[in-house]
Design a protein around this motif. Structure first.
Motif, PDB file in Angstrom:
ATOM      1  N   ARG A  91     -39.464  -7.643   0.728  1.00 47.32           N
ATOM      2  CA  ARG A  91     -39.424  -9.072   0.428  1.00 47.32           C
ATOM      3  C   ARG A  91     -39.172  -9.359  -1.048  1.00 47.32           C
ATOM      4  NH1 ARG A  91     -44.735 -10.133   3.828  1.00 47.32           N
ATOM      5  NH2 ARG A  91     -43.866 -10.707   5.847  1.00 47.32           N
ATOM      6  N   ARG A  92     -39.461  -8.381  -1.889  1.00 47.07           N
ATOM      7  CA  ARG A  92     -39.283  -8.593  -3.332  1.00 47.07           C
ATOM      8  C   ARG A  92     -37.868  -9.032  -3.666  1.00 47.07           C
ATOM      9  NH1 ARG A  92     -42.094  -3.542  -6.325  1.00 47.07           N
ATOM     10  NH2 ARG A  92     -40.569  -4.114  -7.890  1.00 47.07           N
TER      11      ARG A  92
ATOM     12  N   MET B  17     -37.941 -13.166  -9.496  1.00 46.85           N
ATOM     13  CA  MET B  17     -37.982 -11.805  -8.949  1.00 46.85           C
ATOM     14  C   MET B  17     -36.590 -11.187  -8.898  1.00 46.85           C
ATOM     15  SD  MET B  17     -41.054 -10.883  -8.427  1.00 46.85           S
ATOM     16  CE  MET B  17     -41.045  -9.548  -7.238  1.00 46.85           C
TER      17      MET B  17
ATOM     18  N   ALA C  56     -43.666  -5.730   1.989  1.00 47.27           N
ATOM     19  CA  ALA C  56     -43.729  -6.443   0.712  1.00 47.27           C
ATOM     20  C   ALA C  56     -42.594  -5.988  -0.203  1.00 47.27           C
ATOM     21  CB  ALA C  56     -45.089  -6.220   0.048  1.00 47.27           C
TER      22      ALA C  56
ATOM     23  N   GLN D  34     -47.592  -9.676 -11.234  1.00 50.45           N
ATOM     24  CA  GLN D  34     -48.426  -9.037 -10.212  1.00 50.45           C
ATOM     25  C   GLN D  34     -47.669  -8.002  -9.386  1.00 50.45           C
ATOM     26  OE1 GLN D  34     -51.669  -9.355  -9.924  1.00 50.45           O
ATOM     27  NE2 GLN D  34     -51.684 -10.768 -11.635  1.00 50.45           N
ATOM     28  N   VAL D  35     -46.396  -8.249  -9.130  1.00 56.09           N
ATOM     29  CA  VAL D  35     -45.642  -7.368  -8.235  1.00 56.09           C
ATOM     30  C   VAL D  35     -44.817  -6.352  -9.010  1.00 56.09           C
ATOM     31  CG1 VAL D  35     -43.939  -7.299  -6.390  1.00 56.09           C
ATOM     32  CG2 VAL D  35     -45.568  -9.182  -6.493  1.00 56.09           C
TER      33      VAL D  35
ATOM     34  N   ARG E 221     -39.341 -20.015  -9.449  1.00 54.11           N
ATOM     35  CA  ARG E 221     -40.304 -18.991  -9.074  1.00 54.11           C
ATOM     36  C   ARG E 221     -39.648 -17.898  -8.235  1.00 54.11           C
ATOM     37  NH1 ARG E 221     -45.401 -20.564  -5.328  1.00 54.11           N
ATOM     38  NH2 ARG E 221     -43.719 -20.940  -3.839  1.00 54.11           N
ATOM     39  N   ALA E 222     -38.787 -18.322  -7.312  1.00 54.91           N
ATOM     40  CA  ALA E 222     -38.094 -17.337  -6.472  1.00 54.91           C
ATOM     41  C   ALA E 222     -37.105 -16.527  -7.305  1.00 54.91           C
ATOM     42  CB  ALA E 222     -37.385 -18.043  -5.321  1.00 54.91           C
TER      43      ALA E 222
ATOM     44  N   MET F 279     -37.410 -17.041  -1.476  1.00 53.31           N
ATOM     45  CA  MET F 279     -37.471 -18.065  -0.440  1.00 53.31           C
ATOM     46  C   MET F 279     -37.988 -19.377  -1.022  1.00 53.31           C
ATOM     47  SD  MET F 279     -38.854 -17.851   3.398  1.00 53.31           S
ATOM     48  CE  MET F 279     -38.548 -19.168   4.547  1.00 53.31           C
TER      49      MET F 279
ATOM     50  N   GLU G  85     -46.158 -15.457 -11.972  1.00 56.15           N
ATOM     51  CA  GLU G  85     -47.124 -14.758 -11.128  1.00 56.15           C
ATOM     52  C   GLU G  85     -46.565 -13.481 -10.479  1.00 56.15           C
ATOM     53  OE1 GLU G  85     -50.166 -15.144 -11.014  1.00 56.15           O
ATOM     54  OE2 GLU G  85     -50.806 -14.045  -9.242  1.00 56.15           O
ATOM     55  N   ALA G  86     -45.456 -13.641  -9.762  1.00 57.12           N
ATOM     56  CA  ALA G  86     -44.931 -12.479  -9.029  1.00 57.12           C
ATOM     57  C   ALA G  86     -44.397 -11.380  -9.962  1.00 57.12           C
ATOM     58  CB  ALA G  86     -43.869 -12.923  -8.029  1.00 57.12           C
TER      59      ALA G  86
END
Lengths: 253, 323
Positions: free
Chosen positions: A89-90, A166, A86, A117-118, A162-163, A94, A113-114
């Motif tokens: 992948r941050r 991050m 994970a 949350q991440v 969204r991508a 994608m 969201e990410a």
């Protein structure tokens, strides 16, 4: 320039079917790298291997100098824990063919969201950043809409935002315009063009030869799980060397 | 997205066609005035059904043996109310137990660990495959084979003291429900598109976060309606705990019925309370489903309350404009 992605003899099979039969390639930092080829050639599978959505069976795959999905100690390979995968992948964004937006969240919530949350960003900071990103893809006024209230092109642009939320160092596009009505393709390609101009490293699986020729820095033609031909998009598209490439291009151009 | 487009062009095309056909002098078309088809069959069936309903009502209203007075007297009787309260209590607790265990069992069944998935399978196989009535009796009579409950250093007691009617009822209903809830939850989790998990993973979200934030909220849309059904079923099935002497609604009313020679009347009372409770929960379920439908349909249907508000506003606007 250094290599952002390096593949050495990457193999992948599903069941008994070999999908990738030894892929060797290098994607330089900051370039737009286009993958083309007939369906079933393994280009999407290869893309999914880069962020470890698929496990490779043989070979090595590096992103930014780091081995994907494994840790090497001496001559032994150790699988990475889920949390470590994970973590890897941050940094890799994608974009999917079918958008895969979260339908129970509004556009701005999808983008937030990410980071929340991440990365543990505060909701207000994440929201502000998400609104900026939605503005950047031309959807500042659609922040409160649910995906079902957006057109395909709008959904795909939200997915790109969204991508980007991050702050990835690499963006993977898996046929981002294939599920769109023809008149909506342009908006998505415009966003991708802007992104390319900002210096983002991008790997794009696409059937948009115009985009590949205009924006691409490198192009690879894959067929049957191997790289058939590679080079600068203009050269490969206008003057293909292999028979297979020629026949493919004659059908799609 | 595509249907939105279709709607756009579909809406534009007739408009363009109208303006072309009518030319500059656009006249409103003559509205068709035709004699509607008469559906005589509908009149006949309505009359027949109404007649039958009338006969049924008449039968109950004129039956001399029914003491309607007793029904009225006992509806709010404290014993009956306490029984209804216990029905509600045991149903809610058993349902909570069923949902919690059911989620765990569903995750176990879907896990990659063959041992946990097999254990979950066997559990579901047993508890779905035997009647809940039998299971209630098994729990109630557990003391016959295990006179003492011995959990090592943790707990030790006589089984008859542990397995009270309440415990037998709770375990019997709750563990049975868990097996059904497990299958409902599994279906819900599996209904969520794999692309959602992939998208969440690609963003660097962990398995747990993906499940909690992305998969479960979407699975809920599939899980809530059958769970509501399960709960309504539970409210009614709880009448079976009569067998383990738990003093719920049916047992409370029957006890009164047999002592006061008003057996049927007390069953009517029980029916009234079962209907009241299930009706209240049906309304609750409607709102719960509406909440989890967010994003799945473009426009949520208005709630009854919203409908009333809209109507009232339209009414007051009309009045103010006429004044």
């Amino acid at each position: 320039m250094t290599a952002m992605v390096k593949a050495e003899g990457v193999h992948k099979s599903f069941g008994g079917v070999q999908v990738l039969k030894g892929i060797d390639l290098e994607v330089k930092t900051g370039e737009v790298f286009c993958l083309i080829g007939p369906s079933g050639s393994g280009k999407s599978t290869f893309l999914r291997c880069i962020n470890h959505l698929e496990k490779i069976n043989a070979g090595r795959l590096y992103v930014d100098g780091e081995l994907v999905g494994y840790r090497q100690k001496g001559d032994k390979l150790y699988e990475l824990k889920d949390s470590e995968v994970a973590q890897q992948r941050r940094d890799i964004g994608m974009v999917f063919q079918r958008f895969n937006l979260f339908p129970h969240m509004t556009a701005v919530e999808n983008v937030m969201e990410a980071p929340v949350q991440v990365k543990g960003l505060s909701r207000s900071a994440a929201r502000q950043r998400a609104l900026e990103l939605l503005d950047r893809v031309g959807l500042g006024d659609k922040a409160g809409n649910y995906p079902s209230q957006l057109s395909g092109g709008q959904q795909q642009r939200v997915a790109i935002a969204r991508a980007l939320a991050m702050d990835p160092k690499l963006m993977l596009f898996d046929e981002p315009t294939s599920a769109l009505d023809p008149e909506l393709v342009g908006d998505v390609l415009d966003v991708m063009r802007d992104l390319a101009e900002s210096g983002m490293t991008m790997i794009v699986v696409t059937h948009e030869m115009g985009f590949a020729r205009e924006v691409g820095d490198s192009l690879v033609f894959m067929d049957g799980g191997v790289v058939v031909e590679s080079g600068h998009p203009r050269d490969v598209l206008t003057d293909p060397q292999h028979e297979r490439t020629k026949s493919f291009l004659s059908k799609v151009l | 997205m595509t249907d939105k487009l279709d709607k756009g062009t579909g809406g534009a095309r007739p408009a363009a066609a109208v303006s072309k056909d009518d030319g500059p002098a656009s006249v409103a078309p003559a509205v068709i005035k035709a004699i509607p088809v008469r559906h005589y069959g509908r009149y006949v069936s309505a009359v027949v059904v109404l007649a039958l309903v009338g006969l049924l009502i008449n039968a109950f209203a004129t039956a001399e043996k029914i003491q309607w007075q007793a029904v009225g007297d006992y509806v709010f009787d404290s014993t009956v109310l306490a029984g209804a309260g216990r029905t509600l209590l045991i149903s809610v607790l058993a349902m909570v137990m069923g949902v919690v265990l059911g989620v765990i069992l569903a995750v176990m069944r879907l896990s990659k660990n063959p041992v946990t998935s097999w254990v979950a399978w066997v559990y579901i196989w047993f508890f779905r495959g035997t009647p809940v009535y039998v299971q209630l009796l098994l729990w109630f009579n557990l003391a016959l084979i295990f006179p003492v409950l011995n959990l090592g250093p943790l707990y030790k007691d006589e089984m008859v003291d542990v397995m009270t009617p309440f415990m037998a009822a709770l375990l019997g209903l709750g563990l049975n429900e868990a097996a059904y809830m497990a299958e409902i939850c599994r279906a819900g989790l599996q209904s969520v598109d794999d692309g959602q998990t992939e998208a969440a993973h690609a963003l660097g979200m962990s398995h747990g976060k993906t499940l909690r934030r992305i998969v479960i909220p979407q699975a809920m849309r599939v899980i809530v309606p059958p769970t509501g059904n399960e709960f309504l079923n539970m409210l009614k099935t709880s009448s079976l705990v009569y067998a383990v002497t738990y003093n719920e609604l049916l047992r409370a009313t029957s006890t009164i019925g047999s002592t006061s020679y008003a057996v049927m009347e007390m069953l009517f009372v029980a029916c009234i309370w079962y209907l009241v409770i299930t009706s209240v929960f049906s309304v609750g379920q409607y709102y719960l489903e509406r909440r989890f439908a967010r994003g799945s349909s473009r426009n949520l249907p208005p709630t009854p309350w919203q409908k009333i508000k809209v109507n009232m506003m339209a009414f007051s606007r009309e009045r103010s404009s006429t004044v």
